[in-house]
Design an enzyme around this catalytic site. Structure first.
Site, PDB file in Angstrom:
ATOM      1  CG  MET A  38      35.107  52.383  37.455  1.00 17.58           C
ATOM      2  SD  MET A  38      36.533  53.322  36.907  1.00 17.58           S
ATOM      3  CE  MET A  38      37.493  52.057  36.108  1.00 17.58           C
ATOM      4  N   GLY A  39      31.297  49.859  35.665  1.00 20.98           N
ATOM      5  CA  GLY A  39      30.492  49.333  34.570  1.00 20.98           C
ATOM      6  C   GLY A  39      31.266  48.382  33.673  1.00 20.98           C
TER       7      GLY A  39
ATOM      8  CG  HIS B  13      33.931  41.288  34.223  1.00 22.30           C
ATOM      9  ND1 HIS B  13      34.171  40.863  35.507  1.00 22.30           N
ATOM     10  CD2 HIS B  13      34.780  42.327  34.012  1.00 22.30           C
ATOM     11  CE1 HIS B  13      35.136  41.579  36.045  1.00 22.30           C
ATOM     12  NE2 HIS B  13      35.520  42.496  35.156  1.00 22.30           N
TER      13      HIS B  13
ATOM     14  CG  HIS C  38      32.045  44.074  37.647  1.00 20.31           C
ATOM     15  ND1 HIS C  38      32.411  43.952  36.334  1.00 20.31           N
ATOM     16  CD2 HIS C  38      32.823  45.064  38.162  1.00 20.31           C
ATOM     17  CE1 HIS C  38      33.364  44.828  36.049  1.00 20.31           C
ATOM     18  NE2 HIS C  38      33.649  45.514  37.141  1.00 20.31           N
TER      19      HIS C  38
ATOM     20  CG  ASP D 241      41.037  45.956  41.086  1.00 25.44           C
ATOM     21  OD1 ASP D 241      41.838  46.327  40.225  1.00 25.44           O
ATOM     22  OD2 ASP D 241      39.923  45.480  40.799  1.00 25.44           O
TER      23      ASP D 241
ATOM     24  CD  GLN E  58      39.770  49.514  43.805  1.00 22.84           C
ATOM     25  OE1 GLN E  58      40.114  50.295  42.930  1.00 22.84           O
ATOM     26  NE2 GLN E  58      38.784  48.659  43.631  1.00 22.84           N
TER      27      GLN E  58
ATOM     28  CB  SER F 119      40.299  42.825  33.788  1.00 24.81           C
ATOM     29  OG  SER F 119      40.471  44.195  33.469  1.00 24.81           O
ATOM     30  CB  SER F 120      36.250  46.301  32.209  1.00 24.24           C
ATOM     31  OG  SER F 120      35.443  46.041  33.328  1.00 24.24           O
TER      32      SER F 120
HETATM   33  P1  AMP Z   1      35.934  48.127  38.287  1.00 18.97           P
HETATM   34  O1  AMP Z   1      34.634  48.194  37.543  1.00 18.97           O
HETATM   35  O2  AMP Z   1      37.055  47.612  37.489  1.00 18.97           O
HETATM   36  O3  AMP Z   1      36.238  49.401  39.038  1.00 18.97           O
HETATM   37  O4  AMP Z   1      35.701  47.043  39.420  1.00 18.97           O
HETATM   38  C1  AMP Z   1      34.654  47.159  40.335  1.00 18.97           C
HETATM   39  C2  AMP Z   1      34.831  46.129  41.413  1.00 18.97           C
HETATM   40  O5  AMP Z   1      34.817  44.824  40.843  1.00 18.97           O
HETATM   41  C3  AMP Z   1      36.163  46.275  42.166  1.00 18.97           C
HETATM   42  O6  AMP Z   1      35.938  46.048  43.552  1.00 18.97           O
HETATM   43  C4  AMP Z   1      36.999  45.188  41.544  1.00 18.97           C
HETATM   44  O7  AMP Z   1      38.017  44.712  42.394  1.00 18.97           O
HETATM   45  C5  AMP Z   1      35.951  44.120  41.307  1.00 18.97           C
HETATM   46  N1  AMP Z   1      36.413  43.170  40.294  1.00 18.97           N
HETATM   47  C6  AMP Z   1      36.869  43.461  39.047  1.00 18.97           C
HETATM   48  N2  AMP Z   1      37.264  42.326  38.422  1.00 18.97           N
HETATM   49  C7  AMP Z   1      37.076  41.312  39.304  1.00 18.97           C
HETATM   50  C8  AMP Z   1      37.309  39.903  39.267  1.00 18.97           C
HETATM   51  N3  AMP Z   1      37.822  39.304  38.191  1.00 18.97           N
HETATM   52  N4  AMP Z   1      36.995  39.160  40.357  1.00 18.97           N
HETATM   53  C9  AMP Z   1      36.468  39.755  41.470  1.00 18.97           C
HETATM   54  N5  AMP Z   1      36.224  41.090  41.559  1.00 18.97           N
HETATM   55  C10 AMP Z   1      36.526  41.850  40.502  1.00 18.97           C
END
Ligand code: AMP
Length: 284
Positions: free
Chosen positions: A30-31, A34, A37, A150, A153, A185-186
């Site tokens: 979702m952008g 960090h 991602h 996640d 998920q 986390s974002s």
């Molecule tokens: P999101 O942008 O939050 O939807 O995350 C996109 C992907 O990045 C998802 O598969 C998350 O599980 C993964 N992700 C987010 N934060 C982390 C993290 N700290 N370590 C590893 N993967 C992450």
């Protein structure tokens, strides 16, 4: 790195690679990217010839009072980060492309999605499973990469891809953390200095529970109670859950006799944080 915003252009670029027998990895996001991602992008570039990241803040996975409008959006910076991670293509569709007029289908993964985060966010995983199914079918990658951060998920997506015979390998990537243990986390940017300090208790409580459970000195029920108390004592405002579950089915466990996961979600002010940790069964 090229940027495409509709499905025809995505399929045309990916089709060109396929014609040359190049393998393709997809990293849905979702952008507000960090290092968590970027670890997924790295896992993709290591194992696939070509990598496609998607950025789509999916309205269908946000509840009515959640942060859809305020969710951080910074495409220009994300593009720079993806380019430096040697991603080949960014797919950044608009909501009209993903959900055109008349859109009516949803993908549900009941048992797995109803528990843990699904209790506080009843529509969340339906929205996630639907958008991920669409992204997988739009791109048809060989592999798709998701974070263990996640964890629920990840298990839902693995189950969904298996159940729907989507020809893709779902790859889980370990959680990337700040030096002090907080999972990236974002949403961490919502935390003020005090909350940032309190937030460390989440990782600590999960680690303590995982260690004690692996040593065989304690039970899931005991650790559940202790975990909730540890988070409230540290300054969390509310604990949605602190659970010890089977690592694949996410069924709650009364004893750890197979690979397990300890998972928690808790609120700090307006921010809801989640994290999880592997629990190895005690050695006999
Ligand atoms: P999101 O942008 O939050 O939807 O995350 C996109 C992907 O990045 C998802 O598969 C998350 O599980 C993964 N992700 C987010 N934060 C982390 C993290 N700290 N370590 C590893 N993967 C992450």
């Amino acid at each position: 790195m090229d940027i495409v915003r509709n499905i025809t252009d995505l399929r045309s670029v990916v089709g060109g690679w396929r014609a040359k027998s190049e393998s393709v990895g997809l990293i849905p996001t979702m952008g507000a990217l960090h290092d968590g991602h970027l670890a997924l992008v790295h896992a993709s570039t290591q194992s696939c010839n070509r990598s496609v990241a998607s950025i789509f803040v999916n309205p269908a996975q946000f509840g009515l009072n959640e942060d859809l409008d305020s969710y951080p959006r910074r495409e220009a910076r994300d593009v720079e980060l993806l380019e430096s991670a040697r991603c080949d293509l960014l797919f950044a569709p608009t909501a009209d492309v993903m959900y055109p007029d008349g859109f009516a289908t949803t993908v549900q993964v009941p048992r797995l999605a109803d528990r843990l985060c699904g209790k506080a966010r009843p529509h969340h995983f339906g929205g996630v499973a639907t958008v991920v199914t669409k992204l997988l079918l739009q791109c048809l990658p060989d592999r798709a990469f998701f974070g263990e951060k996640d964890y629920q998920q990840l298990q839902i997506i693995m189950r969904m891809a298996r159940d729907l015979d989507i020809p893709v390998k779902i790859v889980g990537v370990p959680t990337v953390r700040d030096a002090d243990g907080l999972a990236l986390s974002s949403r961490n940017q919502y935390l003020d200095e005090n909350a940032r300090g309190v937030s460390l208790a989440l990782n600590q409580a999960l680690r303590d529970a995982a260690e004690r459970l692996s040593s065989g000195r304690t039970s899931p029920e005991e650790e559940r109670r202790r975990g909730i108390m540890a988070l409230l004592d540290a300054g969390f405002d509310k604990v949605d859950y602190f659970e010890i579950c089977d690592a694949e089915t996410l069924d709650p466990l009364t004893s750890v006799i197979r690979p397990a996961r300890v998972l928690a979600a808790a609120h700090l002010g307006k921010t809801r944080l989640i994290d999880n940790m592997a629990v190895d069964p005690p050695s006999i």
